[in-house]
Scaffold this motif. Structure first.
Motif, PDB file in Angstrom:
ATOM      1  N   GLY A  97       0.840  -1.190   0.000  1.00  0.00           N
ATOM      2  CA  GLY A  97       0.000   0.000   0.000  1.00  0.00           C
ATOM      3  C   GLY A  97       0.873   1.237   0.000  1.00  0.00           C
ATOM      4  N   LEU A  98       0.467   2.250  -0.732  1.00  0.00           N
ATOM      5  CA  LEU A  98       1.234   3.498  -0.817  1.00  0.00           C
ATOM      6  C   LEU A  98       0.613   4.594   0.031  1.00  0.00           C
ATOM      7  N   ARG A  99       1.461   5.359   0.674  1.00  0.00           N
ATOM      8  CA  ARG A  99       1.055   6.523   1.461  1.00  0.00           C
ATOM      9  C   ARG A  99       1.537   7.780   0.753  1.00  0.00           C
ATOM     10  N   ARG A 100       0.791   8.831   0.877  1.00  0.00           N
ATOM     11  CA  ARG A 100       1.243  10.120   0.344  1.00  0.00           C
ATOM     12  C   ARG A 100       2.210  10.726   1.355  1.00  0.00           C
ATOM     13  N   ARG A 101       3.376  11.134   0.869  1.00  0.00           N
ATOM     14  CA  ARG A 101       4.388  11.725   1.747  1.00  0.00           C
ATOM     15  C   ARG A 101       4.941  12.978   1.110  1.00  0.00           C
ATOM     16  N   SER A 102       5.326  13.906   1.949  1.00  0.00           N
ATOM     17  CA  SER A 102       5.919  15.140   1.441  1.00  0.00           C
ATOM     18  C   SER A 102       7.344  14.867   0.976  1.00  0.00           C
ATOM     19  N   PRO A 103       7.886  15.703   0.087  1.00  0.00           N
ATOM     20  CA  PRO A 103       9.282  15.532  -0.337  1.00  0.00           C
ATOM     21  C   PRO A 103      10.260  15.552   0.838  1.00  0.00           C
ATOM     22  N   VAL A 104      10.027  16.408   1.821  1.00  0.00           N
ATOM     23  CA  VAL A 104      10.914  16.468   2.981  1.00  0.00           C
ATOM     24  C   VAL A 104      10.802  15.172   3.788  1.00  0.00           C
ATOM     25  N   GLY A 105       9.587  14.660   3.950  1.00  0.00           N
ATOM     26  CA  GLY A 105       9.387  13.403   4.668  1.00  0.00           C
ATOM     27  C   GLY A 105      10.118  12.260   3.999  1.00  0.00           C
ATOM     28  N   LYS A 106      10.099  12.221   2.681  1.00  0.00           N
ATOM     29  CA  LYS A 106      10.808  11.174   1.945  1.00  0.00           C
ATOM     30  C   LYS A 106      12.318  11.294   2.147  1.00  0.00           C
ATOM     31  N   LEU A 107      12.807  12.523   2.140  1.00  0.00           N
ATOM     32  CA  LEU A 107      14.236  12.754   2.286  1.00  0.00           C
ATOM     33  C   LEU A 107      14.734  12.369   3.676  1.00  0.00           C
ATOM     34  N   LEU A 108      13.994  12.765   4.706  1.00  0.00           N
ATOM     35  CA  LEU A 108      14.430  12.528   6.075  1.00  0.00           C
ATOM     36  C   LEU A 108      14.237  11.095   6.539  1.00  0.00           C
ATOM     37  N   MET A 109      13.176  10.460   6.091  1.00  0.00           N
ATOM     38  CA  MET A 109      12.825   9.163   6.643  1.00  0.00           C
ATOM     39  C   MET A 109      12.971   8.015   5.657  1.00  0.00           C
ATOM     40  N   GLY A 110      13.297   8.281   4.424  1.00  0.00           N
ATOM     41  CA  GLY A 110      13.358   7.206   3.446  1.00  0.00           C
ATOM     42  C   GLY A 110      11.969   6.743   3.080  1.00  0.00           C
ATOM     43  N   SER A 111      11.874   5.729   2.279  1.00  0.00           N
ATOM     44  CA  SER A 111      10.573   5.241   1.854  1.00  0.00           C
ATOM     45  C   SER A 111      10.598   3.724   1.781  1.00  0.00           C
TER      46      SER A 111
END
Length: 131
Positions: A97-111
């Motif tokens: 399942g995919l979650r919507r994440r902000s660009p900053v969230g992706k950068l800081l926490m990975g995916s």
């Protein structure tokens, strides 16, 4: 026999992945391996299922008539845990399942999804809730 791995969390994203995994395994007459994983901070990780949530999941799947294996794991990277199970069972498909994440969230926490999409040796189906 076709083996489909579902990365499951006890929320709307996990439920949509599970529903699609059940559809796929029914179409392909295979078995379903459900993975619920955490980085190890299970007391604060609401995506790691508790015993009650696992009981509901098991009861729901018991009535489906398909072969099901439910696995829980803890490790440094949730994506790696799903990939390890997929490799262990020689998965033909992984459903997430995919979650919507902000660009900053992706950068800081990975995916986790990105890790699975790029690291899987088999096809990956990414789904998201309607709306």
């Amino acid at each position: 026999m076709t083996t489909i791995v579902v990365g499951w969390t006890p929320d709307e994203f996990g439920e949509v992945a599970l529903a699609r995994g059940v559809e796929e395994v029914t179409l392909r007459n295979g078995r379903l391996v459900v993975v619920n994983a955490t980085r190890g901070d299970a007391l604060v990780d609401d995506r790691f299922a508790d015993e009650e949530q696992l009981g509901r999941l098991t009861a729901e799947l018991a009535g489906s008539g398909i072969e099901v294996d439910v696995r829980r794991s803890m490790g440094a990277d949730v994506g790696d845990q799903v990939l390890a199970v997929a490799q262990d069972v020689s998965a033909d498909l992984v459903v997430i399942g995919l979650r919507r994440r902000s660009p900053v969230g992706k950068l800081l926490m990975g995916s986790v999804a990105q890790r699975i999409l790029l690291g899987a040796d088999c096809a990956v189906l990414a789904v998201k809730p309607a709306g």
